[in-house]
Design an enzyme around this catalytic site. Structure first.
Site, mmCIF file in Angstrom:
data_model
loop_
_atom_site.group_PDB
_atom_site.id
_atom_site.type_symbol
_atom_site.label_atom_id
_atom_site.label_comp_id
_atom_site.label_asym_id
_atom_site.label_seq_id
_atom_site.Cartn_x
_atom_site.Cartn_y
_atom_site.Cartn_z
ATOM 1 N N GLY A 263 144.022 -42.332 16.639
ATOM 2 C CA GLY A 263 144.711 -43.056 15.574
ATOM 3 C C GLY A 263 146.009 -42.367 15.194
ATOM 4 O O GLY A 263 147.076 -42.961 15.248
ATOM 5 N N ALA A 264 145.915 -41.096 14.837
ATOM 6 C CA ALA A 264 147.099 -40.370 14.394
ATOM 7 C C ALA A 264 146.757 -38.893 14.293
ATOM 8 O O ALA A 264 145.600 -38.504 14.457
ATOM 9 C CB ALA A 264 147.559 -40.893 13.034
ATOM 10 N N GLU A 266 147.740 -35.062 12.167
ATOM 11 C CA GLU A 266 148.277 -34.501 10.926
ATOM 12 C C GLU A 266 149.150 -33.262 11.115
ATOM 13 O O GLU A 266 149.210 -32.415 10.208
ATOM 14 C CB GLU A 266 147.104 -34.141 10.010
ATOM 15 C CG GLU A 266 146.247 -32.933 10.463
ATOM 16 C CD GLU A 266 145.005 -33.282 11.271
ATOM 17 O OE1 GLU A 266 144.980 -34.371 11.877
ATOM 18 O OE2 GLU A 266 144.074 -32.458 11.315
ATOM 19 N N HIS A 299 145.216 -40.850 5.179
ATOM 20 C CA HIS A 299 144.360 -39.852 5.826
ATOM 21 C C HIS A 299 145.188 -38.670 6.344
ATOM 22 O O HIS A 299 144.900 -37.508 6.042
ATOM 23 C CB HIS A 299 143.582 -40.510 6.962
ATOM 24 C CG HIS A 299 142.675 -39.581 7.700
ATOM 25 N ND1 HIS A 299 141.343 -39.433 7.397
ATOM 26 C CD2 HIS A 299 142.909 -38.728 8.734
ATOM 27 C CE1 HIS A 299 140.801 -38.538 8.198
ATOM 28 N NE2 HIS A 299 141.735 -38.099 9.029
ATOM 29 N N GLU A 300 146.197 -38.973 7.136
ATOM 30 C CA GLU A 300 146.976 -37.877 7.734
ATOM 31 C C GLU A 300 147.721 -37.100 6.662
ATOM 32 O O GLU A 300 147.801 -35.876 6.703
ATOM 33 C CB GLU A 300 147.956 -38.402 8.786
ATOM 34 C CG GLU A 300 147.330 -39.232 9.901
ATOM 35 C CD GLU A 300 146.093 -38.616 10.547
ATOM 36 O OE1 GLU A 300 145.991 -37.373 10.612
ATOM 37 O OE2 GLU A 300 145.210 -39.399 10.973
ATOM 38 N N HIS A 303 145.488 -34.658 4.878
ATOM 39 C CA HIS A 303 145.185 -33.467 5.672
ATOM 40 C C HIS A 303 146.113 -32.307 5.322
ATOM 41 O O HIS A 303 145.793 -31.156 5.602
ATOM 42 C CB HIS A 303 145.374 -33.763 7.167
ATOM 43 C CG HIS A 303 144.113 -34.179 7.880
ATOM 44 N ND1 HIS A 303 142.926 -33.505 7.760
ATOM 45 C CD2 HIS A 303 143.884 -35.199 8.768
ATOM 46 C CE1 HIS A 303 142.004 -34.095 8.537
ATOM 47 N NE2 HIS A 303 142.559 -35.131 9.147
HETATM 48 N N1 ARG Z 1 142.868 -34.884 13.478
HETATM 49 C C1 ARG Z 1 143.169 -36.251 13.808
HETATM 50 C C2 ARG Z 1 142.725 -37.089 12.629
HETATM 51 O O1 ARG Z 1 141.632 -37.456 12.459
HETATM 52 C C3 ARG Z 1 142.522 -36.753 15.035
HETATM 53 C C4 ARG Z 1 142.832 -36.016 16.258
HETATM 54 C C5 ARG Z 1 142.000 -36.541 17.343
HETATM 55 N N2 ARG Z 1 141.983 -35.607 18.401
HETATM 56 C C6 ARG Z 1 141.094 -35.630 19.371
HETATM 57 N N3 ARG Z 1 141.164 -34.731 20.267
HETATM 58 N N4 ARG Z 1 140.158 -36.532 19.460
HETATM 59 O O2 ARG Z 1 143.436 -37.309 11.765
HETATM 60 ZN ZN ZN Z 2 141.575 -36.540 10.327
#
Ligand code: ARG
Ligand code: ZN
Length: 876
Positions: A263-264, A266, A299-300, A303
């Protein structure tokens, strides 16, 4: 030559060792080139261990190393598994090295890659090692200085984390230097270079600091970025208002890219987004897309504190940042969009995919014990069940103590890499609560089954409520201890009034933490309990309500989840009670009680009603969620009963739906929460009318009304509903609508994904042929994850009926695509493989067919670690 079969080893949570060295300052220079990007890396290291002989081991994958110097002198190094080792280094020293990477060839989209003309990075969890050699682990926090020299052909935008220090042209090439004042782990590093339109704005923080906001979108798409920019400002304001958290940098940048695995992300001060969570306007995106953009932007952004300022010690702690941040984004959506809708969506994720994961061979605790490929653990368990756990803590201690504890946690661990245990200890101390038994939510996998029953004790005028809990064994744990959970309760009397007995605390919940417990409440005889209000614990509840009681709660209960759940329970019972007849394709009875409840809702709808809630109540739930109410899955019978249920509701209430259709009009075609509710209900009416007409041999009429709906609105929510009904019900207008959609949108990848998704989700075998055909559509691109998710991914994850077609063609098709994706993009491949892992819940014939496919996947040359972990776990 025979190829050696790959096997991979799992890491254990308890094997954590503190690093021998830390990086203090990292100075990177990127000379960008499509195929030959040069990375110069100057890092100062400090020894942390007393073992002065311990060598420096740096992670690196798929890198071409030009040279390494230690303190300016060419150094000897040894190649080790996925990295290099340099021995006899002093306690403090500088390593200078240079390596080369090829962004164009990087189809895994981990590390530095080129996405549709843009250079961008994805480092979480272990992608930084695909950019340069480093201590690529989340507990090594360093300060970064980054110089980006643009490619020879030029490039307008060069971005990295933090503040712009310098920019200009050197030898005819543009360059920029960035410095991030906050030490961070490598997984939060980001670099972006390309040509964009920029939406700029500012936000004044609570201490009156001005923050520059910049949103980078595809050239020509400025307007589609405006909602995301608004959402950034709303997120910043909300984090201040609700938790007192103020943004900490002078600028905040968000970039939308077209090729993205998730999705995105941070990255500190420079969030990188899948463009699907940024680019919206009412003609190209649905109301749901607008809602999702707001939530993912939130969400991001959130974070920045829960993840960036306080980060993870190791990847087993992933849920520490994700669950807390999902909880925060859900609260944000609840406060700024709609609380009931947000809660109901979250609950659907738990009761659908999360319960499925708990029942699958990949079931894992929210804090896993063993991981082979970390990318496989960005799961609904870690994220969404984790968020339910945080929500339970919030329920247990209340908003004000939660807010204090969150602030204490962020202050105490600021700038550190910590564990879930640190978090829990801090909350215990700050809120004065004992979470020792509660910790089992982090250590035990699986869904608790809670059974409720009640009797009336005439002598004492007591309602006696009995609860029992049981959790099925999972592969990793045979024995389960009882969980500690808050059960929200209320009581309804026969007139529909809420009664609050003296024994129930004012918070309205009881603690349930043994295998079996009894609770007494002084009440009148015909009062009954409303159990698990707001879905206060992520469990499967089995309560012996009569149909009358369900109808009564549906009419009188003031809790959104309970209302919707009463309708859902009636639907479930109908499907369960009729399964045998459905399996024999017999004639099913009418769902009379459900229809009666729905009729009274429909009769009283007006502009003043809570349309969002009504829409959620009237929806017939998905086949996928129905499947999760069964242990063994008879997919054909479930589909048959589901369709019968929907058709019977539609036909019985067709007049009511016709009355409703067009009655409640959206005020404009723009997004707003109010208009989202209006459109949702109107579109549900359209759908039910179309279903009813098809069942009543009036398919031509169905086609006409759907076609008019498509042409009568400029709003994508409406258009997509019409296109879905046309295609899924195989109406006469189908090909005309598809043609017109293709003509209007084939150049617009995000919008055109819908063309693929709608055809891949036809709930019957024809979807398989659609997918086969569309794989050779000129605009299908197996390297674009959004496209793959819209086609093969939709078949796998959103179409259980076609995937599990008894011909086995769905399985064959999916596994063929997974084989191709194994080399291109293992993360995406492993994701769409998921439904096959649960093959043991299906009948023997299907089990056999899936087993064959899984076995041949295991034989694949160069099998990726992601797929190896999932398939080998399923085959165990
Ligand atoms: N930290 C990111 C989020 O949830 C998602 C990153 C996903 N990375 C992965 N290797 N699946 O905002
Ligand atoms: Zn996240």
């Amino acid at each position: 030559m025979t190829e050696k079969r790959n096997t991979y080893k799992a890491q254990k949570r308890t094997d954590y060792k503190a690093p021998n060295f830390t990086a203090v300052d990292i100075d990177l220079t990127f000379t960008l080139d499509d195929t030959h990007t040069i990375v110069k890396n100057v890092t100062t290291f400090k020894r942390l261990t007393s073992d002065t002989k311990a060598p420096l081991v740096l992670n690196g994958e798929d890198l071409k190393l030009n040279y390494v110097k230690v303190d300016g002198i060419e150094a000897k190094y040894k190649d080790v598994k996925n990295g290099i080792e340099i021995s006899s280094v002093p306690d403090e020293f500088t390593v200078e090295l240079e390596n080369v990477i090829n962004p164009s060839e990087n189809s895994s989209l981990m590390g530095l890659y080129k996405s549709n003309g843009t250079f961008c990075t994805q480092c979480e969890p272990e992608g930084f090692r695909r950019i340069t050699y480093s201590l690529d682990r989340s507990d090594v926090l360093a300060k970064y200085r980054v110089t980006i020299i643009g490619p020879e052909y030029g490039c307008g935008v060069l971005l990295s984390n933090g503040n712009l220090i310098e920019r200009g042209t050197r030898k005819n090439r543009p360059y920029a230097v960035w410095e991030d004042p906050f030490p961070k782990p490598s997984y939060l590093f980001a670099l972006v270079a390309g040509t964009f339109d920029i939406v700029s704005d500012t936000f004044t923080t609570m201490s009156r600091r001005k923050v520059a906001l910049e949103l980078y979108v595809d050239r020509g798409s400025y307007d589609r970025g405006l909602w995301a920019m608004q959402s950034i400002k709303d997120s910043m304001k909300w984090d201040e208002d609700r938790w007192g958290l103020e943004f900490d940098l002078d600028n905040f940048k968000v970039v939308a890219v077209d090729f993205f695995n998730f999705g995105a992300m941070e990255n500190k001060g420079l969030n990188v987004f899948n463009s699907v969570y940024v680019m919206v306007d009412p003609t190209c995106a649905t109301d749901t897309a607008f809602y999702n953009v707001q939530s993912v932007i939130g969400h991001e952004y959130f974070h920045n504190y829960t993840g960036d300022r306080v980060t993870l010690r190791d990847w087993f702690q992933l849920s520490l940042k994700e669950s807390l941040t999902v909880f925060r984004d859900q609260e944000f959506s609840s406060d700024v969009a709609n609380r009931a809708l947000t809660r109901l969506h979250a609950i659907n994720v738990i009761r659908g995919p999360q319960f499925a994961e708990d029942a699958s061979p990949m079931a894992h605790p929210v804090r896993p014990e063993e991981v082979m490929e970390m990318n496989n653990f960005y799961t609904v368990t870690i994220y969404d069940k984790g968020a339910e756990i945080i929500r339970m803590i919030h329920t247990l201690i209340g908003e004000s103590r939660f807010k204090k504890a969150l602030n204490d946690y962020l202050r105490k661990f600021d700038g550190q890499a910590v564990t879930i245990e640190d978090f829990l200890c801090c909350f215990e101390e700050s809120a004065g609560v004992d979470l020792s038994q509660f910790r089992r939510w982090y250590t035990q996998a699986g869904t608790p089954h809670v059974k409720a029953s009640w009797t009336y004790d005439e002598a004492n005028k007591n309602l006696v409520l009995k609860l029992t809990q049981h959790t099925n064994p999972t592969r990793d744990q045979k024995e389960k201890e009882p969980f500690y959970m808050p059960i929200r309760l209320s009581f309804l009397d026969k007139d529909g009034h809420d009664v609050h007995p003296a024994e129930l605390s004012s918070d309205g919940f009881i603690i349930f933490n043994e295998n079996e417990q009894e609770y007494r409440f002084t009440l009148d005889k015909d009062t009954f309990p409303v159990i698990l209000r707001d879905f206060s614990a992520p469990v499967k509840l089995d309560a012996p309500y009569t149909m009358e009681q369900l109808q009564h709660m549906l009419s009188f209960c003031d809790d959104a989840f309970i209302k919707v759940d009463c309708a859902t329970t009636m639907q479930n019972r109908y499907v369960h009670d009729n399964l045998e007849i459905a399996a024999a394709e017999g004639v099913l009875r009418e769902p009379a009680e459900l229809i009666a409840s729905y009729k009274s809702i429909l009769d009283s709808v007006d502009a003043q009603s809570d349309l969002i809630l009504i829409n959620e109540t009237l929806k017939i739930q998905s086949i996928a969620n129905l499947m999760e109410t069964f242990d063994k899955i008879n997919i054909d019978a479930i589909k048959y009963a589901h369709d019968a249920l929907e058709t019977k509701v539609a036909v019985s209430l067709v007049n009511e739906f016709v009355q409703l259709y067009g009655k409640i009009k959206a005020s404009s075609s723009n997004y707003s929460v109010t208009d989202m509710g209006r459109r949702a209900l109107n579109n549900l009416a359209l759908h039910m009318i179309a279903v009813a007409k098809c069942a009543m041999d009036k398919k031509t009429e169905a086609s006409e009304i759907v076609f008019n709906h498509y042409n009568g609105s400029k709003n994508m929510t409406d258009k997509l509903q019409a296109m879905t009904d046309a295609v899924h019900l195989d109406l006469d207008c189908k090909s005309e609508i598809l043609k017109s959609f293709e003509k209007d949108w084939s150049k617009d990848a995000l919008v055109f994904d819908n063309f693929f998704r709608v055809q891949a989700t036809v709930p019957n075998k024809s979807a398989i042929d659609n997918v086969k055909k569309l794989l050779s559509h000129p605009s299908f691109d197996g390297r674009n994850p959004n496209r793959v998710r819209a086609l093969t991914g939709a078949l796998a994850l959103s179409n259980p009926v076609a995937l599990n077609d008894i011909s086995g063609e769905g399985y064959d098709l999916l596994c063929k695509q997974i084989t191709e994706l194994n080399d291109i993009n293992p993360s995406v491949a492993a994701r769409i493989l998921t439904p096959l892992l649960s093959f043991r819940r299906l009948d023997e014939k299907r089990q056999g067919m899936i087993l064959n496919n899984l076995n041949s996947l295991m034989q694949m040359p160069k099998l990726s670690r992601s797929i190896y972990e999932k398939v080998s776990t399923a085959l165990k």
